[in-house]
Design a protein around this motif. Structure first.
Motif, short mmCIF file in Angstrom:
data_model
loop_
_atom_site.label_atom_id
_atom_site.label_comp_id
_atom_site.label_asym_id
_atom_site.label_seq_id
_atom_site.Cartn_x
_atom_site.Cartn_y
_atom_site.Cartn_z
N ASP A 69 30.75 34.38 22.51
CA ASP A 69 30.46 35.79 22.76
C ASP A 69 29.03 36.18 22.39
O ASP A 69 28.60 37.30 22.68
CB ASP A 69 31.43 36.67 22.00
CG ASP A 69 32.83 36.59 22.56
OD1 ASP A 69 32.99 36.12 23.71
OD2 ASP A 69 33.77 36.99 21.84
N ILE A 70 28.29 35.30 21.77
CA ILE A 70 26.96 35.68 21.29
C ILE A 70 26.02 35.97 22.46
O ILE A 70 25.11 36.79 22.34
CB ILE A 70 26.39 34.60 20.35
CG1 ILE A 70 25.26 35.19 19.52
CG2 ILE A 70 25.89 33.39 21.10
CD1 ILE A 70 24.87 34.36 18.33
N LYS A 72 26.98 37.31 25.28
CA LYS A 72 27.46 38.52 25.93
C LYS A 72 27.16 39.77 25.11
O LYS A 72 27.04 40.85 25.67
CB LYS A 72 28.96 38.44 26.17
CG LYS A 72 29.39 37.31 27.05
CD LYS A 72 30.90 37.26 27.12
CE LYS A 72 31.37 35.94 27.69
NZ LYS A 72 32.80 35.79 27.57
N MET A 73 27.09 39.61 23.81
CA MET A 73 26.97 40.80 22.94
C MET A 73 25.53 41.25 22.81
O MET A 73 24.59 40.47 23.02
CB MET A 73 27.56 40.54 21.56
CG MET A 73 26.74 39.64 20.68
SD MET A 73 27.29 39.54 18.98
CE MET A 73 28.86 38.78 19.09
N ASP A 74 25.38 42.51 22.48
CA ASP A 74 24.07 43.09 22.20
C ASP A 74 23.73 42.76 20.75
O ASP A 74 24.33 43.31 19.82
CB ASP A 74 24.12 44.60 22.43
CG ASP A 74 22.77 45.26 22.24
OD1 ASP A 74 21.75 44.54 22.19
OD2 ASP A 74 22.74 46.51 22.16
N LEU A 75 22.80 41.85 20.54
CA LEU A 75 22.49 41.38 19.19
C LEU A 75 21.87 42.47 18.32
O LEU A 75 22.11 42.50 17.12
CB LEU A 75 21.57 40.16 19.27
CG LEU A 75 22.21 38.90 19.85
CD1 LEU A 75 21.21 37.77 19.92
CD2 LEU A 75 23.40 38.49 19.02
N GLU A 77 22.52 45.68 18.51
CA GLU A 77 23.64 46.55 18.10
C GLU A 77 24.48 45.87 17.02
O GLU A 77 24.91 46.51 16.06
CB GLU A 77 24.50 46.91 19.31
CG GLU A 77 25.63 47.86 19.00
CD GLU A 77 25.14 49.21 18.51
OE1 GLU A 77 25.84 49.82 17.67
OE2 GLU A 77 24.07 49.66 18.95
N PHE A 78 24.71 44.57 17.16
CA PHE A 78 25.46 43.82 16.15
C PHE A 78 24.72 43.83 14.82
O PHE A 78 25.32 44.03 13.76
CB PHE A 78 25.67 42.37 16.63
CG PHE A 78 26.40 41.51 15.65
CD1 PHE A 78 27.76 41.69 15.44
CD2 PHE A 78 25.73 40.52 14.94
CE1 PHE A 78 28.44 40.89 14.54
CE2 PHE A 78 26.40 39.73 14.03
CZ PHE A 78 27.75 39.91 13.83
#
Length: 128
Positions: A69-70, A72-75, A77-78
């Protein structure tokens, strides 16, 4: 001749010195702000270590899913969520530590005042 009041007072003071007196004298040797600041700093460092360990356990629990998922995710925001969670944890821990060590310091100083008052009483008994 033995003075019973003096013996009772000396026994009470010796018991205090042997038990909680050591800790209170160590606390009382600091200024209030120095003691509380040092203890809060130690608490923040401990909370940071605990947060890193728990966060690492969270990441490694489902590391395969996290790695898939890394992309796909907004880093950013994470990272913002992680940082806000960290700051919230540290802030809450610091406030709680401040309250605990303020109470602990005030109790130690109050206890030391009683101890020093008893020392004065004992000195007066020896003068008589």
């Amino acid at each position: 001749m033995l003075n019973e009041k003096r013996i009772i007072l000396m026994t009470k003071m010796a018991s205090y010195e042997a038990n909680e007196g050591k800790k209170n004298v160590a606390i009382g040797s600091y200024f209030r702000s120095d003691y509380i600041g040092w203890q809060v700093l130690k608490s923040i460092i401990s909370a940071t270590i605990a947060f890193v360990v728990v966060f690492g356990m969270y990441i490694f629990y489902d590391f395969e899913i996290f790695m898939m998922d890394i992309y796909k995710m907004d880093l950013i925001e994470f990272a913002k969520r992680t940082l806000s969670l960290y700051l919230g944890t540290i802030g809450a821990y610091a406030v709680i530590s401040y309250m605990v060590y303020t109470i602990r310091y005030s109790r130690a100083v109050k206890s030391l005042r009683v101890y020093y008052l008893n020392l004065r009483r004992l000195a007066e008994m020896y003068k008589q």
